[in-house]
Design a protein around this motif. Structure first.
Motif, mmCIF file in Angstrom:
data_model
loop_
_atom_site.group_PDB
_atom_site.id
_atom_site.type_symbol
_atom_site.label_atom_id
_atom_site.label_comp_id
_atom_site.label_asym_id
_atom_site.label_seq_id
_atom_site.Cartn_x
_atom_site.Cartn_y
_atom_site.Cartn_z
ATOM 1 N N LEU A 69 0.826 -1.218 0.000
ATOM 2 C CA LEU A 69 0.000 0.000 0.000
ATOM 3 C C LEU A 69 0.857 1.263 0.000
ATOM 4 O O LEU A 69 0.447 2.307 0.500
ATOM 5 C CB LEU A 69 -0.935 -0.013 1.217
ATOM 6 N N SER A 70 2.068 1.155 -0.568
ATOM 7 C CA SER A 70 2.983 2.294 -0.506
ATOM 8 C C SER A 70 2.630 3.403 -1.504
ATOM 9 O O SER A 70 3.115 4.514 -1.377
ATOM 10 C CB SER A 70 4.418 1.832 -0.751
ATOM 11 N N ARG A 71 1.784 3.091 -2.502
ATOM 12 C CA ARG A 71 1.423 4.119 -3.480
ATOM 13 C C ARG A 71 0.072 4.729 -3.090
ATOM 14 O O ARG A 71 -0.970 4.181 -3.400
ATOM 15 C CB ARG A 71 1.334 3.510 -4.880
ATOM 16 N N VAL A 72 0.150 5.863 -2.423
ATOM 17 C CA VAL A 72 -1.089 6.476 -1.964
ATOM 18 C C VAL A 72 -1.321 7.850 -2.599
ATOM 19 O O VAL A 72 -2.298 8.506 -2.326
ATOM 20 C CB VAL A 72 -1.124 6.636 -0.419
ATOM 21 N N GLY A 73 -0.394 8.259 -3.469
ATOM 22 C CA GLY A 73 -0.517 9.592 -4.063
ATOM 23 C C GLY A 73 -1.513 9.632 -5.205
ATOM 24 O O GLY A 73 -2.227 8.669 -5.476
ATOM 25 N N PRO A 78 2.689 -2.726 9.315
ATOM 26 C CA PRO A 78 3.088 -3.222 7.995
ATOM 27 C C PRO A 78 4.602 -3.423 7.948
ATOM 28 O O PRO A 78 5.334 -2.833 8.753
ATOM 29 C CB PRO A 78 2.663 -2.090 7.056
ATOM 30 N N LEU A 79 5.052 -4.222 7.006
ATOM 31 C CA LEU A 79 6.493 -4.351 6.783
ATOM 32 C C LEU A 79 6.929 -3.173 5.926
ATOM 33 O O LEU A 79 6.260 -2.842 4.936
ATOM 34 C CB LEU A 79 6.800 -5.674 6.087
ATOM 35 N N LEU A 80 8.026 -2.528 6.287
ATOM 36 C CA LEU A 80 8.440 -1.290 5.617
ATOM 37 C C LEU A 80 9.635 -1.518 4.692
ATOM 38 O O LEU A 80 10.728 -1.824 5.158
ATOM 39 C CB LEU A 80 8.802 -0.231 6.663
ATOM 40 N N HIS A 81 9.397 -1.369 3.386
ATOM 41 C CA HIS A 81 10.510 -1.572 2.441
ATOM 42 C C HIS A 81 11.219 -0.267 2.100
ATOM 43 O O HIS A 81 12.285 -0.289 1.470
ATOM 44 C CB HIS A 81 10.042 -2.282 1.172
ATOM 45 N N LYS A 82 10.666 0.854 2.496
ATOM 46 C CA LYS A 82 11.284 2.178 2.305
ATOM 47 C C LYS A 82 11.640 2.454 0.840
ATOM 48 O O LYS A 82 12.606 3.170 0.551
ATOM 49 C CB LYS A 82 12.524 2.322 3.183
ATOM 50 N N ASN A 83 10.937 1.819 -0.085
ATOM 51 C CA ASN A 83 11.188 1.955 -1.524
ATOM 52 C C ASN A 83 12.599 1.529 -1.925
ATOM 53 O O ASN A 83 13.156 2.057 -2.896
ATOM 54 C CB ASN A 83 10.924 3.395 -1.997
ATOM 55 N N VAL A 126 0.952 -7.045 4.826
ATOM 56 C CA VAL A 126 0.866 -5.701 4.241
ATOM 57 C C VAL A 126 2.238 -5.028 4.264
ATOM 58 O O VAL A 126 2.936 -5.061 5.278
ATOM 59 C CB VAL A 126 -0.170 -4.836 4.997
ATOM 60 N N PHE A 127 2.600 -4.449 3.124
ATOM 61 C CA PHE A 127 3.836 -3.671 3.004
ATOM 62 C C PHE A 127 3.475 -2.190 2.848
ATOM 63 O O PHE A 127 2.456 -1.846 2.262
ATOM 64 C CB PHE A 127 4.614 -4.073 1.744
ATOM 65 N N ASP A 128 4.362 -1.357 3.328
ATOM 66 C CA ASP A 128 4.265 0.080 3.070
ATOM 67 C C ASP A 128 5.691 0.608 2.976
ATOM 68 O O ASP A 128 6.655 -0.149 3.221
ATOM 69 C CB ASP A 128 3.465 0.786 4.179
ATOM 70 N N SER A 129 5.845 1.879 2.640
ATOM 71 C CA SER A 129 7.200 2.424 2.569
ATOM 72 C C SER A 129 7.488 3.378 3.725
ATOM 73 O O SER A 129 8.645 3.676 4.007
ATOM 74 C CB SER A 129 7.402 3.148 1.230
ATOM 75 N N LYS A 130 6.434 3.857 4.400
ATOM 76 C CA LYS A 130 6.631 4.832 5.477
ATOM 77 C C LYS A 130 5.951 4.353 6.761
ATOM 78 O O LYS A 130 4.817 3.859 6.704
ATOM 79 C CB LYS A 130 6.050 6.190 5.084
ATOM 80 N N PRO A 131 6.603 4.552 7.900
ATOM 81 C CA PRO A 131 5.998 4.100 9.162
ATOM 82 C C PRO A 131 4.776 4.949 9.552
ATOM 83 O O PRO A 131 4.717 6.135 9.221
ATOM 84 C CB PRO A 131 7.128 4.264 10.183
ATOM 85 N N TYR A 132 3.841 4.322 10.215
ATOM 86 C CA TYR A 132 2.642 4.953 10.824
ATOM 87 C C TYR A 132 1.632 5.516 9.811
ATOM 88 O O TYR A 132 0.570 5.967 10.180
ATOM 89 C CB TYR A 132 3.041 6.077 11.812
ATOM 90 N N ARG A 133 1.979 5.521 8.519
ATOM 91 C CA ARG A 133 1.060 6.095 7.535
ATOM 92 C C ARG A 133 -0.252 5.306 7.456
ATOM 93 O O ARG A 133 -1.330 5.878 7.311
ATOM 94 C CB ARG A 133 1.734 6.144 6.167
ATOM 95 N N LEU A 134 -0.110 3.985 7.589
ATOM 96 C CA LEU A 134 -1.287 3.123 7.469
ATOM 97 C C LEU A 134 -2.307 3.393 8.585
ATOM 98 O O LEU A 134 -3.502 3.181 8.393
ATOM 99 C CB LEU A 134 -0.842 1.651 7.511
ATOM 100 N N ASP A 135 -1.820 3.877 9.718
ATOM 101 C CA ASP A 135 -2.741 4.218 10.813
ATOM 102 C C ASP A 135 -3.734 5.292 10.372
ATOM 103 O O ASP A 135 -4.872 5.333 10.837
ATOM 104 C CB ASP A 135 -1.956 4.744 12.025
ATOM 105 N N LYS A 136 -3.262 6.155 9.454
ATOM 106 C CA LYS A 136 -4.143 7.236 8.980
ATOM 107 C C LYS A 136 -4.965 6.794 7.777
ATOM 108 O O LYS A 136 -6.142 7.117 7.661
ATOM 109 C CB LYS A 136 -3.296 8.455 8.576
ATOM 110 N N THR A 137 -4.299 6.064 6.844
ATOM 111 C CA THR A 137 -4.991 5.731 5.593
ATOM 112 C C THR A 137 -5.906 4.522 5.722
ATOM 113 O O THR A 137 -6.826 4.353 4.919
ATOM 114 C CB THR A 137 -3.972 5.460 4.462
ATOM 115 N N LEU A 138 -5.641 3.660 6.700
ATOM 116 C CA LEU A 138 -6.460 2.452 6.855
ATOM 117 C C LEU A 138 -6.584 2.135 8.346
ATOM 118 O O LEU A 138 -6.002 1.171 8.842
ATOM 119 C CB LEU A 138 -5.803 1.285 6.101
#
Lengths: 196, 74
Positions: free
Chosen positions: A66-70, A118-123, A98-110
């Motif tokens: 879910l790293s592409r939220v723009g 989520p596991l963070l790959h940091k792009n 679930v993967f994301d690139s930024k910490p804590y973002r998913l708390d807001k978006t989902l």
């Protein structure tokens, strides 16, 4: 019953994500998993949604990036995460990652997903490999990070060759994707990560 | 109710580490599950050969053309 070694990939298919995608697909193969995704699905009149649901249901696990939220807003990935969570809750035989690139973002978006990090790959490709090594454990020791990183680098170079040979700007096409997985299996045999 | 059950989404995770226990398929099981054709396998081989050739040009030039090896010896 779903196949325990099959992993459904719900990830963005954009140019910027391609190195991460190749790394993800390759590392899964290097770890003896079968990466499956919608690129395999061709329209046969059954309806795309039905076939996606069947494919997710045939896999024991799914990875949702879910790293592409723009902008432009993409609903496919959270939608397919919802399908997978529904499947998991109803069947109990499907695991959701679930993967994301930024910490804590998913708390807001989902926020419904709160409580699960989520596991963070940091792009970054190396971080993607680390995420998978953090996630998995097997009875036999898994290949080391450095061997996986080197093999993923070879696969990314092979992906460039494949695109050139196929005259394709992307690996996000059915034939290119299957050729990519074939290349990963040939690396895996050469490196002796799993049996041929 | 759905929220209360959300933690059940991961029934097979190891409770202490959160890791997922995996079984590993063989390479042939992976290719057959994706219905990878012989043509796609050959294409993959060519791509990997090109990558290796780019890294080791001198060694592979000899391999690609064995007659050049013989010529060098003579």
């Amino acid at each position: 019953m779903p196949d325990a070694e099959s992993v459904f990939l719900n990830v963005p298919f954009d140019r910027g994500y391609e190195p991460l995608f190749v790394t993800l697909v390759g590392t899964l193969v290097f770890l003896g998993q079968k990466p499956r995704c919608v690129l395999e699905i061709q329209e046969t009149g059954q309806g795309r949604l039905t076939r996606i649901f069947q494919l997710v249901g045939s896999c024991g696990m799914s990875i949702h990036d879910l790293s592409r939220v723009g902008s432009p807003v993409r609903f496919n990935m959270p939608f397919e995460l919802g399908l997978a969570c529904g499947l998991s809750l109803s069947s109990g035989t499907h695991q959701v990652v679930v993967f994301d690139s930024k910490p804590y973002r998913l708390d807001k978006t989902l926020s419904d997903y709160k409580g699960r990090d989520p596991l963070l790959h940091k792009n970054r490709c190396a971080e993607m490999i680390s995420c998978l090594l953090d996630l998995f454990v097997a009875n036999d020791p898994l290949p080391s990070f450095s061997r996986l990183r080197n093999s993923a680098e070879v696969l990314r170079s092979a992906a460039r060759e494949l695109k050139q040979e196929m005259g394709s700007a992307t690996v996000f096409r059915a034939a290119a994707y299957r050729s990519l997985v074939a290349a990963a299996t040939q690396i895996v045999v050469r490196e002796n990560f799993i049996p041929p | 109710m759905a929220r209360a059950q959300l933690s059940d989404v991961f029934p097979h995770r190891m409770p202490t580490t959160g890791k997922i226990q995996i079984q590993r398929a063989s390479a042939s099981e992976i290719t057959s599950s994706l219905h990878i054709s012989a043509q796609e396998k050959k294409r993959a081989s060519r791509a990997l050969f090109a990558v290796t050739a780019a890294k080791e040009p001198k060694v592979l030039r000899g391999r690609q053309n064995p007659s050049s090896k013989a010529a060098n010896k003579s």
